[in-house]
Scaffold this motif. Structure first.
Motif, short mmCIF file in Angstrom:
data_model
loop_
_atom_site.label_atom_id
_atom_site.label_comp_id
_atom_site.label_asym_id
_atom_site.label_seq_id
_atom_site.Cartn_x
_atom_site.Cartn_y
_atom_site.Cartn_z
N ARG A 203 4.46 6.48 -1.26
CA ARG A 203 5.15 6.86 -0.03
C ARG A 203 6.45 6.09 0.16
NH1 ARG A 203 -0.41 6.84 3.34
NH2 ARG A 203 -1.20 8.81 2.51
N ARG B 78 0.83 -1.20 0.00
CA ARG B 78 0.00 0.00 0.00
C ARG B 78 0.88 1.26 0.00
NH1 ARG B 78 -3.50 -1.78 3.34
NH2 ARG B 78 -2.34 -1.27 5.21
N ALA B 79 1.96 1.25 0.76
CA ALA B 79 2.86 2.41 0.80
C ALA B 79 3.50 2.63 -0.57
CB ALA B 79 3.94 2.20 1.86
N LYS C 166 2.16 1.65 -3.50
CA LYS C 166 1.09 2.08 -4.41
C LYS C 166 0.73 3.55 -4.22
CE LYS C 166 -3.52 0.76 -5.90
NZ LYS C 166 -4.61 -0.20 -5.76
N ARG C 167 0.78 4.02 -2.98
CA ARG C 167 0.45 5.42 -2.69
C ARG C 167 1.61 6.37 -2.91
NH1 ARG C 167 -3.13 4.44 2.81
NH2 ARG C 167 -4.91 3.54 1.73
#
Length: 76
Positions: A44, A38-39, A41-42
């Motif tokens: 970050r 998720r990090a 993909k975002r």
């Protein structure tokens, strides 16, 4: 952010390599694989797609930087 890098050599995948798989990064950071993904993909956490496939690697320095920037909850 995903970037592309050439296929790693066998030497780059040994135990002393600074390159982590998602599973290794999650274990190192004591979080789940999905948190790491998720990090990425975002945008970050920087990750590198290897060999044009779906596998990604995360450099240890980038991962440690991301960990230091993550908010934490204080107990109590």
């Amino acid at each position: 952010r995903l970037r592309t890098m050439p296929e790693p050599t066998a030497a780059a995948l040994d135990a002393h390599s600074p390159w982590l798989t998602v599973k290794q990064a999650a274990s190192y950071g004591q979080c789940s694989d999905s948190t790491v993904r998720r990090a990425v993909k975002r945008g970050r956490l920087i990750a590198y797609r290897i060999g044009g496939g779906s596998a990604i690697r995360i450099h240890l320095n980038d991962f440690e930087l991301w960990l230091r920037q993550c908010p934490t909850r204080a107990d109590g």
